[in-house]
Design a protein around this motif. Structure first.
Motif, PDB file in Angstrom:
ATOM      1  N   LEU A 417       0.365 -42.114  30.344  1.00 26.13           N
ATOM      2  CA  LEU A 417       1.785 -41.810  30.179  1.00 26.13           C
ATOM      3  C   LEU A 417       2.210 -41.956  28.718  1.00 26.13           C
ATOM      4  O   LEU A 417       2.980 -41.146  28.194  1.00 26.13           O
ATOM      5  N   ARG A 418       1.698 -42.979  28.055  1.00 24.86           N
ATOM      6  CA  ARG A 418       2.051 -43.168  26.642  1.00 24.86           C
ATOM      7  C   ARG A 418       1.475 -42.021  25.800  1.00 24.86           C
ATOM      8  O   ARG A 418       2.120 -41.543  24.862  1.00 24.86           O
ATOM      9  N   ALA A 419       0.274 -41.566  26.162  1.00 22.68           N
ATOM     10  CA  ALA A 419      -0.323 -40.436  25.440  1.00 22.68           C
ATOM     11  C   ALA A 419       0.469 -39.155  25.711  1.00 22.68           C
ATOM     12  O   ALA A 419       0.669 -38.323  24.816  1.00 22.68           O
ATOM     13  N   GLY A 420       0.958 -39.028  26.948  1.00 15.70           N
ATOM     14  CA  GLY A 420       1.754 -37.849  27.308  1.00 15.70           C
ATOM     15  C   GLY A 420       3.034 -37.762  26.506  1.00 15.70           C
ATOM     16  O   GLY A 420       3.527 -36.674  26.194  1.00 15.70           O
ATOM     17  N   LYS A 421       3.576 -38.913  26.153  1.00 14.16           N
ATOM     18  CA  LYS A 421       4.804 -38.955  25.347  1.00 14.16           C
ATOM     19  C   LYS A 421       4.591 -38.256  24.003  1.00 14.16           C
ATOM     20  O   LYS A 421       5.474 -37.564  23.498  1.00 14.16           O
ATOM     21  N   LEU A 422       3.392 -38.440  23.448  1.00  9.36           N
ATOM     22  CA  LEU A 422       3.079 -37.779  22.172  1.00  9.36           C
ATOM     23  C   LEU A 422       2.772 -36.294  22.398  1.00  9.36           C
ATOM     24  O   LEU A 422       3.217 -35.430  21.641  1.00  9.36           O
ATOM     25  N   GLY A 423       2.052 -36.017  23.482  1.00 14.23           N
ATOM     26  CA  GLY A 423       1.634 -34.628  23.752  1.00 14.23           C
ATOM     27  C   GLY A 423       2.780 -33.709  24.110  1.00 14.23           C
ATOM     28  O   GLY A 423       2.685 -32.487  23.943  1.00 14.23           O
ATOM     29  N   GLN A 424       3.894 -34.253  24.575  1.00 15.96           N
ATOM     30  CA  GLN A 424       4.998 -33.400  25.027  1.00 15.96           C
ATOM     31  C   GLN A 424       5.888 -32.921  23.881  1.00 15.96           C
ATOM     32  O   GLN A 424       6.730 -32.023  24.078  1.00 15.96           O
ATOM     33  N   LYS A 425       5.708 -33.500  22.676  1.00 13.47           N
ATOM     34  CA  LYS A 425       6.651 -33.212  21.584  1.00 13.47           C
ATOM     35  C   LYS A 425       6.824 -31.732  21.283  1.00 13.47           C
ATOM     36  O   LYS A 425       7.946 -31.263  21.066  1.00 13.47           O
ATOM     37  N   PRO A 426       5.750 -30.927  21.273  1.00 10.09           N
ATOM     38  CA  PRO A 426       5.938 -29.495  20.966  1.00 10.09           C
ATOM     39  C   PRO A 426       6.796 -28.745  21.987  1.00 10.09           C
ATOM     40  O   PRO A 426       7.357 -27.698  21.661  1.00 10.09           O
ATOM     41  N   VAL A 427       6.876 -29.249  23.222  1.00 11.54           N
ATOM     42  CA  VAL A 427       7.627 -28.516  24.255  1.00 11.54           C
ATOM     43  C   VAL A 427       8.884 -29.261  24.695  1.00 11.54           C
ATOM     44  O   VAL A 427       9.509 -28.902  25.680  1.00 11.54           O
ATOM     45  N   GLN A 428       9.232 -30.328  23.989  1.00 16.29           N
ATOM     46  CA  GLN A 428      10.404 -31.116  24.378  1.00 16.29           C
ATOM     47  C   GLN A 428      11.679 -30.573  23.748  1.00 16.29           C
ATOM     48  O   GLN A 428      11.697 -30.186  22.579  1.00 16.29           O
ATOM     49  N   LYS A 429      12.738 -30.520  24.566  1.00 16.78           N
ATOM     50  CA  LYS A 429      14.050 -30.145  24.059  1.00 16.78           C
ATOM     51  C   LYS A 429      15.064 -31.088  24.687  1.00 16.78           C
ATOM     52  O   LYS A 429      15.410 -30.954  25.852  1.00 16.78           O
TER      53      LYS A 429
END
Length: 716
Positions: A417-429
């Motif tokens: 989950l912590r890694a997902g927090k970083l991975g989501q940045k390009p698609v986060q709005k």
């Protein structure tokens, strides 16, 4: 009858059902009217006590099935009735065909019988050259259309009067109107001669009373009495589960059956048949009566400590009446023979794994069926147990293996989950993901926006929170659940601030993990038990006054399912019950123990509705507290229809059946928007994810908040 071989094919069938506008409207109208009619019918009665009484009587009868059969047989045969026992559906059909041949019967009239549907009796008799006419109006209509029933009590509920008119025009060769009374007259005229010509009548029975050898039939149309009285031969086909010791047992069930089925205090006809009566064309001037009892796995089912309660079913069909899925797709896509929640269970035992493999996955676990069952059957639990059985006999889906591994290893799960927090940045709005992950790109998943993982999980914020309280009123241990811990931590932070402000000492055991409900929903029972053991060791119930959660799904699962999952482990069984006894939801704790003063809140009068999470109102039995809190906090709480109808999330359900899930939540939000609601408060982060994400897609003015967020916003 649902017969899809794969889940993909089954989903296609569901989509077709969703496009049937008349069926959806008819089922929706009935579903909205049913609760009012049922409530009126049960007015003045202690429903809980009646349900418990029916459950006790049925349980006793099921456990003494063989004794009751022997007693019934002796009494009925003494009164001139022939009694048969069929081990299988095929054998039952053969017995009835043999009776017809021996008695030289060729024309058969039949009244409604789910047991005859179970054995596919009509097909078997027609293959033997016999003519069979259904005489219940709904059953006759669907027989003419070569369909099965779409509801156990209302078999043709899916058809419009226009469709029936066109059918009757074709059958009679004369143009028929759409007036219902006229259509009924057509059916009556066409069927009367069939009654006169018939030499055999076949019925089911709601009760078989052992003490007197009596059959009891509960019907709303006179055809049942014509079928059982006019022809010279009467055959009743019924399951062994219909046996009861006495008339008193039948009359007790009769207090609940029609009220629960259609909201009637009593049906138009209740018929009791004891022994062979005078009948001029019958042998020796008496009527020839045969009673065929069907086993088809019932005796084995009766011996099972968990599944035997399925035999309490009185066939009222209420579990379909309240099911949000049945309401959308109807019985032809929500049953094999038996429909509704009980059908998801009985199909496995009566018709096999293949017939049930897809069906049993189509359950939201909203517990509405359990709540309405007049025999007190724990239908959601049995559905999950069937799912476990089916999965143990086939190749396990990859998602199950992955979920079981990840969720039973807390550190791995939280690291992901912590890694997902970083991975989501390009698609986060903002608070949502701009694009759905690749495996969810299909259009049907796009009905809601998915939330982004929070920048900092609650467990990482916890060490810096000010939780100091001198002379605390209460000590509570916080059970956070994954969704609030990693997606909505602000709700937990606000709760801690609210509680400490009111003199409550809050503790948080950082070793706690997922509650395990998603695993149980996937049918991963052992993995769910492993998670339960871990959490019970992590959060010691003896160290706090309450274990408080802001997640209704977690709370219900911890309270209800942990003791069941660990029931065979003597030490942990006790601990699980102690753990469950300490569980309380945030709203109930605040409403019952803190009772905040009105002066603490601003009076904004914002029009606010409440969505009651299934696991809160039915799982934990919490109803009034959250609503009263909203009023106390200066909001204008408005009662809206169907506050307790599921939001359509159902854990992993919305991933498996997004087309159904999307329809449920959009319908709910559309009706709230029509009511002019501005805030929708609720007590479950899962519901918030479903409702808030869909509301975002709809781009309306409705705001979805957790109750703690609503309270915090209102504080002075």
């Amino acid at each position: 009858m649902q017969t899809a071989d794969t889940l993909k094919e089954y989903r296609k069938e569901l989509k077709q059902a969703l496009d049937q506008e008349f069926q959806r409207q008819a089922l929706d109208n009935f579903a909205r009217a049913y609760p009012t009619g049922r409530t009126k019918a049960f007015a003045g009665r202690d429903v809980s006590e009646l349900v418990a009484d029916i459950g006790r009587r049925k349980d006793w009868a099921v456990q003494h099935m063989d004794e009751l059969f022997a007693q019934f047989k002796a009494q009925a045969e003494a009164a001139g009735v022939h009694v048969h026992l069929a081990a299988t559906d095929r054998e039952a059909n053969e017995i009835i065909a043999r009776i017809a041949r021996k008695s030289k019967c060729t024309n058969i009239v039949k009244s409604k019988s789910m047991t005859a549907e179970e054995t596919l009796l009509n097909h078997a008799l027609e293959e033997n050259g016999l003519t069979v006419t259904e005489t219940d109006l709904g059953e006759w209509i669907i027989q003419l259309r070569n369909e099965g029933p779409s509801h156990m009590v209302m078999p043709a509920i899916h058809l419009s009067r226009d469709e029936v008119s066109r059918l009757f025009t074709e059958v009679t060769g004369r143009e028929q109107g759409t007036d219902i009374e006229s259509l009924v007259k057509v059916a009556r005229r066409e069927l009367r001669q069939r009654f006169v010509d018939a030499d055999m009548g076949i019925s089911g029975a709601n009760f078989a009373i052992a003490e007197s050898g009596t059959l009891g039939l509960v019907t709303n149309e006179g055809n049942g009495r014509l079928v059982t009285t006019l022809p010279r031969v009467h055959v009743a086909l019924l399951g062994l589960d219909k046996l009861l010791p006495s008339l008193d047992d039948a009359l007790t069930i009769l207090q609940g059956l029609p009220r629960n089925a259609t909201g009637q205090a009593i049906t138009s006809y209740v018929t009791w048949i004891t022994g062979a009566v005078e009948c001029a064309p019958g042998p020796e001037g008496r009527k020839e009566i045969h009673v065929v009892f069907l086993d088809n796995g019932r005796r084995a089912l009766a011996q099972d400590p968990i599944f035997s309660q399925a035999l309490r079913c009185v066939r009222c069909g209420a579990c379909a009446n309240v099911c949000p899925i049945y309401r959308l797709v109807g019985g032809h896509r929500y049953g094999h023979i038996y429909i509704g929640a009980i059908g998801l269970i009985l199909t496995y035992f009566f018709h096999g794994l293949k017939a049930d493999a897809n069906l049993v996955q189509n359950c939201l676990n909203c517990q509405a069926c359990k709540d309405v069952c007049v025999a007190g059957i724990d239908l959601p639990r049995l559905i999950k147990e069937v799912q476990v059985l089916i999965q143990s006999q086939g190749k396990k889906p990859l998602i199950n293996t992955a979920a079981a591994h990840v969720l039973t290893h807390r550190r791995l799960f939280h690291t992901m989950l912590r890694a997902g927090k970083l991975g989501q940045k390009p698609v986060q709005k903002g608070p949502f993901l701009r694009h759905l992950p690749h495996f969810l790109l299909a259009e049907e998943y796009d009905f809601k926006a998915l939330p982004a993982l929070a920048p900092k999980a609650f467990r990482d914020q916890w060490p810096k929170l000010d939780t100091a309280v001198s002379h605390p009123k209460y000590k509570v241990g916080l059970f956070t659940g994954c969704l609030q811990d990693f997606v909505y931590p602000e709700q937990l932070v606000q709760a801690v601030e609210f509680l400490t402000r009111h003199g409550v000492e809050v503790s948080f055991a950082r070793d706690q993990g997922c509650c395990g409900l998603p695993l149980l929903m996937l049918g991963e029972k052992e993995a769910a038990a492993q998670v339960a053991r871990h959490n019970i060791h992590a959060v010691d119930p003896n160290e706090v006054d309450f274990i408080l959660t802001l997640c209704a799904s977690c709370g219900s699962h911890l309270q209800e399912n942990y003791p069941l999952l660990l029931d065979q482990e003597s030490g942990l069984r006790v601990k699980a019950r102690q753990f469950g006894d300490k569980i309380i939801d945030f709203s109930s704790f605040v409403h019952t123990y803190l009772r905040p003063a009105k002066a603490m809140f601003q009076n904004t009068g914002v029009r606010t509705a409440y969505h009651a999470p299934c696991h809160l109102c039915r799982g934990m039995g919490v109803t009034h507290g959250p609503r009263e809190l909203l009023q106390q906090a200066g909001l204008e709480y408005v009662s809206t229809p169907e506050e307790e109808t599921c939001c359509g999330l159902g854990g992993t359900y919305s991933l498996k059946f997004p087309e159904v899930s999307g329809e449920i939540v959009n319908t709910k939000l559309h009706r709230l928007e029509q009511e002019g609601v501005r805030i929708l408060a609720t007590d479950c982060p899962g519901c918030i994810m479903q409702l808030r994400g869909t509301a975002a897609r709809r781009q309306g003015k409705l705001e979805v908040l957790h109750t703690v967020e609503a309270l915090t916003r209102q504080m002075r």
